[in-house]
Design a protein around this motif. Structure first.
Motif, PDB file in Angstrom:
ATOM      1  N   MET A  43       0.828  -1.275   0.102  1.00 57.84           N
ATOM      2  CA  MET A  43      -0.120  -0.273  -0.298  1.00 57.84           C
ATOM      3  C   MET A  43       0.867   1.180  -0.190  1.00 57.84           C
ATOM      4  O   MET A  43       0.599   2.191  -0.775  1.00 57.84           O
ATOM      5  N   TRP A  44       1.854   1.244   0.556  1.00 57.08           N
ATOM      6  CA  TRP A  44       2.822   2.625   0.962  1.00 57.08           C
ATOM      7  C   TRP A  44       3.516   2.690  -0.505  1.00 57.08           C
ATOM      8  O   TRP A  44       3.560   3.710  -0.741  1.00 57.08           O
ATOM      9  N   ILE A  90       4.012   6.168  -5.488  1.00 57.42           N
ATOM     10  CA  ILE A  90       3.914   5.943  -6.833  1.00 57.42           C
ATOM     11  C   ILE A  90       2.847   7.043  -7.322  1.00 57.42           C
ATOM     12  O   ILE A  90       3.417   8.051  -8.304  1.00 57.42           O
ATOM     13  N   ILE A  91       1.819   7.048  -6.880  1.00 57.25           N
ATOM     14  CA  ILE A  91       0.723   8.017  -7.142  1.00 57.25           C
ATOM     15  C   ILE A  91       0.999   9.449  -6.845  1.00 57.25           C
ATOM     16  O   ILE A  91       0.914  10.289  -7.601  1.00 57.25           O
ATOM     17  N   PRO A 113       7.880   8.418 -13.427  1.00 56.44           N
ATOM     18  CA  PRO A 113       8.531   9.345 -12.452  1.00 56.44           C
ATOM     19  C   PRO A 113       9.848   8.657 -11.740  1.00 56.44           C
ATOM     20  O   PRO A 113       9.797   7.246 -11.535  1.00 56.44           O
ATOM     21  N   ILE A 114      10.688   9.430 -11.586  1.00 56.79           N
ATOM     22  CA  ILE A 114      12.007   9.122 -10.830  1.00 56.79           C
ATOM     23  C   ILE A 114      12.820   8.245 -11.579  1.00 56.79           C
ATOM     24  O   ILE A 114      14.063   8.549 -11.733  1.00 56.79           O
ATOM     25  N   VAL A 115      12.361   6.921 -12.035  1.00 50.74           N
ATOM     26  CA  VAL A 115      13.144   6.009 -12.703  1.00 50.74           C
ATOM     27  C   VAL A 115      13.752   6.444 -13.935  1.00 50.74           C
ATOM     28  O   VAL A 115      14.626   6.144 -14.105  1.00 50.74           O
ATOM     29  N   ILE A 122       6.744  14.973  -3.443  1.00 52.69           N
ATOM     30  CA  ILE A 122       5.204  14.676  -3.209  1.00 52.69           C
ATOM     31  C   ILE A 122       4.716  13.234  -2.816  1.00 52.69           C
ATOM     32  O   ILE A 122       3.953  12.928  -2.212  1.00 52.69           O
ATOM     33  N   GLY A 123       5.807  12.366  -3.488  1.00 54.37           N
ATOM     34  CA  GLY A 123       5.668  11.001  -3.123  1.00 54.37           C
ATOM     35  C   GLY A 123       5.592  10.692  -1.602  1.00 54.37           C
ATOM     36  O   GLY A 123       4.833   9.953  -0.949  1.00 54.37           O
ATOM     37  N   PHE A 124       6.691  11.579  -1.027  1.00 50.50           N
ATOM     38  CA  PHE A 124       6.847  11.370   0.236  1.00 50.50           C
ATOM     39  C   PHE A 124       5.595  11.900   1.218  1.00 50.50           C
ATOM     40  O   PHE A 124       5.409  11.309   2.231  1.00 50.50           O
ATOM     41  N   LEU A 125       5.155  13.024   0.687  1.00 50.54           N
ATOM     42  CA  LEU A 125       4.165  13.635   1.368  1.00 50.54           C
ATOM     43  C   LEU A 125       2.645  12.775   1.350  1.00 50.54           C
ATOM     44  O   LEU A 125       2.323  12.574   2.137  1.00 50.54           O
TER      45      LEU A 125
END
Length: 229
Positions: free
Chosen positions: A1-2, A7-8, A50-52, A79-82
């Motif tokens: 889930m995390w 990713i979203i 994203p990122i990759v 934003i992924g971290f948020l």
């Protein structure tokens, strides 16, 4: 889930960066689609991961080999971290998320163009005020008015010491945060900005003519909002 949430969030972060890059200069956020900023070649699907993708491309366009901005990677990660820190089933947690998102997108416009973009600032402020009212949190209007007078007067004495957009941003946050949190926010932000300025001057031997202040305000806000949860 995390992992799914991250990713979203990183996808949203990529879009947020595009918005911050295009809106201040009047460009559409839909057309043209994502492209290389140098050769304007439309990016293929695998180049939009994203990122990759930007890491695999070694931060360079695979067509013209122009160096790609790291702002997208930075935005996607933050934003992924948020998203990971947010409980989207909790109204107050969502309020903190949108407060942080507002600070971040204005951070990007300040870094890109040294402005607090009104087209983004006012809609996000209305959204925050709506959340604030819904959660029955107090509005510190006197704090905001007093702060606006002080900052405007300071700017009158020391010409252009503080940007007009910065004054409106700090004032609006003062209305939402109140005295104690605002004082702490300004102390942290000013201390960080001064440290960076001194580091560039004394260590790197570089003089910064204009230092974006919103990134430091956003960093201080993040600490206040999330460490106080």
């Amino acid at each position: 889930m995390w992992l799914f949430q991250f990713i979203i969030g990183s996808v949203v972060g990529s879009f947020i960066c595009l918005v911050a890059e295009r809106v201040p200069i009047g460009k559409s956020i839909v057309v043209p689609p994502s492209q290389c900023p140098d050769c304007q070649t439309k990016l293929r699907f695998f180049e939009l991961i994203p990122i990759v993708s930007i890491i695999l491309l070694k931060f360079r366009c695979c067509y013209c080999h122009h160096k790609l901005p790291v702002s997208y990677l930075f935005s996607e990660f933050i934003i992924g971290f948020l998203f990971l820190l947010t409980d989207f089933g909790n109204s107050y947690s969502m309020y903190i998320f949108f407060f942080s998102l507002t600070a971040f997108i204005l951070t990007l416009t300040d870094i890109f163009y040294l402005i607090v973009e009104p087209k983004l600032f006012y809609p996000f402020l209305l959204l925050l005020c709506g959340f604030h009212y819904f959660l029955d949190l107090p509005f510190h209007v006197i704090t905001g008015v007093f702060l606006f007078i002080i900052l405007t007067s300071f700017n009158y004495v020391f010409t252009e010491a503080i940007g007009g957009g910065d004054i409106l941003l700090i004032t609006s946050w003062g209305v939402l945060l109140g005295n104690k949190s605002l004082i702490l926010l300004l102390f942290i932000a000013s201390g960080c900005a001064l440290s960076v300025s001194l580091f560039c001057r004394l260590i790197l031997n570089q003089k910064i003519e204009q230092l974006p202040f919103v990134p430091f305000l956003a960093f201080a806000l993040f600490l206040i909002l999330y460490l106080d949860k």
